[in-house]
Write a protein that holds these residues in place. Structure first.
Motif, PDB file in Angstrom:
ATOM      1  N   ILE A  42       0.837  -1.202   0.000  1.00  0.00           N
ATOM      2  CA  ILE A  42       0.000   0.000   0.000  1.00  0.00           C
ATOM      3  C   ILE A  42       0.874   1.256   0.000  1.00  0.00           C
ATOM      4  CG2 ILE A  42      -1.679   1.306   1.367  1.00  0.00           C
ATOM      5  CD1 ILE A  42      -2.718  -1.433   2.363  1.00  0.00           C
ATOM      6  N   ALA A  43       1.943   1.244   0.811  1.00  0.00           N
ATOM      7  CA  ALA A  43       2.830   2.406   0.881  1.00  0.00           C
ATOM      8  C   ALA A  43       3.515   2.671  -0.453  1.00  0.00           C
ATOM      9  CB  ALA A  43       3.876   2.191   1.982  1.00  0.00           C
ATOM     10  N   GLU A  44       3.762   1.607  -1.239  1.00  0.00           N
ATOM     11  CA  GLU A  44       4.383   1.791  -2.546  1.00  0.00           C
ATOM     12  C   GLU A  44       3.471   2.516  -3.512  1.00  0.00           C
ATOM     13  OE1 GLU A  44       7.549   0.931  -3.852  1.00  0.00           O
ATOM     14  OE2 GLU A  44       7.922   0.969  -1.700  1.00  0.00           O
ATOM     15  N   ARG A  45       2.158   2.398  -3.324  1.00  0.00           N
ATOM     16  CA  ARG A  45       1.186   3.072  -4.206  1.00  0.00           C
ATOM     17  C   ARG A  45       0.814   4.466  -3.687  1.00  0.00           C
ATOM     18  NH1 ARG A  45       1.318   1.060  -9.249  1.00  0.00           N
ATOM     19  NH2 ARG A  45       1.412  -1.223  -9.191  1.00  0.00           N
ATOM     20  N   ALA A  46       0.897   4.678  -2.383  1.00  0.00           N
ATOM     21  CA  ALA A  46       0.583   5.986  -1.794  1.00  0.00           C
ATOM     22  C   ALA A  46       1.889   6.604  -1.307  1.00  0.00           C
ATOM     23  CB  ALA A  46      -0.416   5.820  -0.657  1.00  0.00           C
ATOM     24  N   PRO A  63       4.456  12.988  -1.486  1.00  0.00           N
ATOM     25  CA  PRO A  63       4.812  13.621  -0.202  1.00  0.00           C
ATOM     26  C   PRO A  63       3.644  13.809   0.746  1.00  0.00           C
ATOM     27  CG  PRO A  63       5.959  14.725  -2.006  1.00  0.00           C
ATOM     28  CD  PRO A  63       5.011  13.740  -2.633  1.00  0.00           C
ATOM     29  N   ARG A  64       2.456  14.107   0.231  1.00  0.00           N
ATOM     30  CA  ARG A  64       1.323  14.369   1.131  1.00  0.00           C
ATOM     31  C   ARG A  64       0.428  13.143   1.327  1.00  0.00           C
ATOM     32  NH1 ARG A  64      -1.658  19.521  -1.105  1.00  0.00           N
ATOM     33  NH2 ARG A  64      -3.154  18.865   0.513  1.00  0.00           N
ATOM     34  N   ASP A  65       0.674  12.058   0.613  1.00  0.00           N
ATOM     35  CA  ASP A  65      -0.112  10.840   0.824  1.00  0.00           C
ATOM     36  C   ASP A  65       0.155  10.291   2.219  1.00  0.00           C
ATOM     37  OD1 ASP A  65      -1.037  11.118  -1.734  1.00  0.00           O
ATOM     38  OD2 ASP A  65       0.196   9.505  -2.582  1.00  0.00           O
ATOM     39  N   VAL A  66      -0.894   9.746   2.854  1.00  0.00           N
ATOM     40  CA  VAL A  66      -0.761   9.208   4.208  1.00  0.00           C
ATOM     41  C   VAL A  66      -1.299   7.785   4.242  1.00  0.00           C
ATOM     42  CG1 VAL A  66      -1.285   9.525   6.658  1.00  0.00           C
ATOM     43  CG2 VAL A  66      -1.073  11.519   5.161  1.00  0.00           C
ATOM     44  N   ALA A  77      -5.645   4.920   3.346  1.00  0.00           N
ATOM     45  CA  ALA A  77      -4.727   5.816   2.636  1.00  0.00           C
ATOM     46  C   ALA A  77      -5.453   7.117   2.339  1.00  0.00           C
ATOM     47  CB  ALA A  77      -4.221   5.186   1.349  1.00  0.00           C
ATOM     48  N   ILE A  78      -4.871   8.236   2.792  1.00  0.00           N
ATOM     49  CA  ILE A  78      -5.389   9.556   2.474  1.00  0.00           C
ATOM     50  C   ILE A  78      -4.652  10.038   1.239  1.00  0.00           C
ATOM     51  CG2 ILE A  78      -5.687  11.919   3.307  1.00  0.00           C
ATOM     52  CD1 ILE A  78      -5.525  10.820   6.169  1.00  0.00           C
ATOM     53  N   LEU A  79      -5.416  10.445   0.216  1.00  0.00           N
ATOM     54  CA  LEU A  79      -4.807  10.827  -1.058  1.00  0.00           C
ATOM     55  C   LEU A  79      -5.227  12.260  -1.413  1.00  0.00           C
ATOM     56  CD1 LEU A  79      -5.588   7.521  -3.014  1.00  0.00           C
ATOM     57  CD2 LEU A  79      -3.468   8.120  -1.810  1.00  0.00           C
ATOM     58  N   PRO A  80      -4.482  13.274  -1.006  1.00  0.00           N
ATOM     59  CA  PRO A  80      -4.849  14.661  -1.322  1.00  0.00           C
ATOM     60  C   PRO A  80      -4.759  14.918  -2.829  1.00  0.00           C
ATOM     61  CG  PRO A  80      -3.248  14.555   0.477  1.00  0.00           C
ATOM     62  CD  PRO A  80      -3.301  13.207  -0.142  1.00  0.00           C
ATOM     63  N   GLU A  81      -5.609  15.860  -3.284  1.00  0.00           N
ATOM     64  CA  GLU A  81      -5.621  16.308  -4.681  1.00  0.00           C
ATOM     65  C   GLU A  81      -5.686  15.108  -5.635  1.00  0.00           C
ATOM     66  OE1 GLU A  81      -2.710  19.220  -5.621  1.00  0.00           O
ATOM     67  OE2 GLU A  81      -2.988  20.362  -3.763  1.00  0.00           O
ATOM     68  N   THR A  82      -6.580  14.181  -5.320  1.00  0.00           N
ATOM     69  CA  THR A  82      -6.748  12.971  -6.128  1.00  0.00           C
ATOM     70  C   THR A  82      -8.232  12.811  -6.454  1.00  0.00           C
ATOM     71  OG1 THR A  82      -4.903  11.937  -4.961  1.00  0.00           O
ATOM     72  CG2 THR A  82      -6.321  10.493  -6.255  1.00  0.00           C
TER      73      THR A  82
END
Length: 554
Positions: free
Chosen positions: A448-452, A455-458, A469-474
């Motif tokens: 999961i971390a490899e896909r998110a 810099p701002r992905d959580v 996974a939080i995906l800003p501006e997506t």
């Protein structure tokens, strides 16, 4: 092994950075002010004492008041030498310039030359000065008849550091080549049995010859000045001229004759003198002679030895810090700084070498500061990360979700959220064991971390067997694509799951929801919609993602 290799690389890079920092500070001399401050402190508290064999014959204020303004007729100095003739002095240095004839009293010049020759053990000064302002340097020697009568000549150049303090001197110097001994050295060498007890101290200049117009220096030493309150024996020029000085005070003594009266000649700052207690050039030569008589000259280390000691004192404690698990590493760093200062002091007082410690100290302090920042960041990272998966923990997830919702509203940019559930993970734990379950959770979290990874992905552990996974501006479309990649990546891990009714390998179900402020206003039930989408993904057979529809504000 990969983590160990990465850690080793970081340790090597840190060691190289420390070595480079030490080398840069050593070569550039950026820390010279701190080094000289420490040197001055150590010298001022070293308790240096004046040798009783050195006596200063001072042209003081009383002498000027009685004998008239300076310079005096040469016959006065001839009378002084006549008084000293037969006194049994070891040698006499006249720190007085006799470069030009006394045109008003040529007989006085002849009388002085005769007195110098008759006494035998007298040295005279050689000065260096520009031929004209900003012109080439010239050597100013005594008049030929004086030079021929003197036992030797010595230079009286004073080397001053950029802060105006005279710490160094050069035992030999001259135009074109370092032919002249310092005045005090010329006096000391009148007694070969004493002056040749050991090799001449000082840092050698590899180039002792140069252009005949350049002042060449050799044998660099640092003078251990006599401490305050432990000064030299002094007699007044006037008292000596009048025969008021006991003979035993002159017998078997080194005599230095020169001006100490106020307002005549240059005065010098030294490591043991404050700004209102400068010393005269005569006292400077007396300290230099005292150093030679006592054999306690201080030699500055060569650049190569300075760098070698600096690197050793810097890297050894850093190696211990890097390859041991100390409970209080800051104690090691502070102990290493103390060891550097102690090494410097011992080398100065025992070995009579000066090692400038500040490049090593500065590097150690920078390393300690960097280590402190690293430990602070590590503790913050550990406080906000899940110990098993190394993803963000639930606390940081809640904080970042609130923060990113606010940023989405302010910027009218989309925010997507993935809620990820490991299919039938409880059954996997029960049948395969908790250790296998932990390993599976770690591997899936890494996928999961490899896909998110922006810099701002959580990527986060939401709780138990649920990840997020939080995906800003997506956008919703991009978030669904990321979710589908994660589903395929987890299946590609091929983690055997015999008890699953979905697939023979571990799978995940993902709920996708997107908040778009332009469409939804300030109503952001993003978490609830992602949870509902996850429920739909499970209802539709698991091993898939499902995207919730974006709501519109009324």
């Amino acid at each position: 092994m990969r983590a160990d290799g990465r850690g080793l690389r970081w340790k090597l890079l840190a060691g190289l950075a420390a070595a480079a920092c030490t080398a840069l500070l050593t070569v550039s001399g950026l820390t010279w002010r701190f080094d000289t401050w420490l040197y001055d402190f150590l010298i001022a508290h070293s308790g240096q004492q004046a040798d009783p064999s050195i006596v200063l014959v001072e042209v003081d204020d009383d002498s000027l008041s009685s004998l008239g303004r300076w310079p005096w007729p040469r016959r006065i100095h001839a009378d002084l030498l006549d008084k000293l003739h037969g006194a049994g002095a070891r040698g006499i240095a006249l720190d007085i310039a006799f470069a030009e004839p006394d045109r008003s009293d040529p007989a006085g010049d002849a009388k002085l030359a005769a007195a110098i020759k008759r006494e035998g053990g007298i040295v005279l000064p050689v000065m260096v000065e520009p031929s004209q302002p900003d012109g080439t340097l010239i050597e100013v020697l005594p008049m030929p008849e004086f030079s021929a009568a003197a036992a030797d000549l010595g230079h009286v150049e004073v080397d001053v550091d950029p802060d105006g303090v005279a710490r160094h001197t050069y035992l030999r110097a001259g135009l074109g080549e370092a032919r002249w001994p310092a005045l005090a050295l010329a006096l000391f060498e009148l007694r070969p049995s004493e002056s040749h007890r050991g090799a001449l101290p000082g840092l050698l200049n590899p180039q002792t010859t140069a252009s005949p117009y350049l002042w060449v220096r050799d044998r660099d030493v640092m003078i251990p000045y006599v401490s305050d309150g432990k000064g030299f024996q002094r007699v007044s020029y006037l008292d000596l001229l009048r025969g008021q000085v006991p003979a035993e005070l002159l017998r078997d003594r080194w005599l230095l004759v020169g001006v100490t009266a106020h307002g005549i000649g240059d005065t010098l700052l030294t490591p043991v003198a404050s700004t209102d207690t400068r010393i005269s050039g005569l006292e400077y030569q007396a300290n230099l002679l005292n150093m030679l008589v006592r054999g306690n000259a201080i030699t500055p280390l060569t650049a190569s030895w300075q760098l070698a000691f600096g690197l050793a004192l810097t890297l050894l404690p850093l190696l211990v810090l890097a390859w041991t698990d100390l409970r209080r590493p800051w104690l090691l760093a502070l102990g290493a700084c103390t060891a550097v200062v102690l090494f410097c002091a011992l080398l100065l007082h025992v070995g009579r070498y000066w090692f400038a410690p500040m490049p090593a100290l500065a590097t150690l302090l920078l390393a300690l500061a960097a280590w402190g920042v690293y430990r602070l960041q590590l503790s913050q990272r550990l406080a906000h990360s899940d110990a098993l998966t190394r993803l963000s923990n639930r606390r940081l997830f809640d904080v970042m979700l609130t923060r990113e919702l606010g940023a989405a509203r302010r910027g009218n940019r989309p925010l997507s959220l993935l809620l990820i559930d490991l299919d039938h993970f409880k059954h996997y734990n029960d049948t395969q064991g908790h250790q296998a379950g932990d390993d599976a959770l770690r591997r899936i979290a890494h996928a999961i971390a490899e896909r998110a990874r922006r810099p701002r992905d959580v990527p986060a552990r939401y709780g138990g067997d649920e990840l997020a996974a939080i995906l800003p501006e997506t956008t919703a479309h991009a978030a669904q694509a990321i979710a589908d990649h994660i589903v395929r990546d987890v299946r590609a891990l091929a983690i055997a799951h015999p008890g699953s009714d979905v697939a023979p390998v571990m799978t995940v179900s993902i709920g996708v929801a997107t908040y778009f402020p332009i469409l939804e206003g300030h109503e952001a039930d993003l978490l609830e919609r992602a949870d509902a989408a996850l429920y739909q993904a499970k209802q539709k057979g698991r091993d898939r993602s499902f995207c919730a529809e974006t709501t519109t504000s009324a």
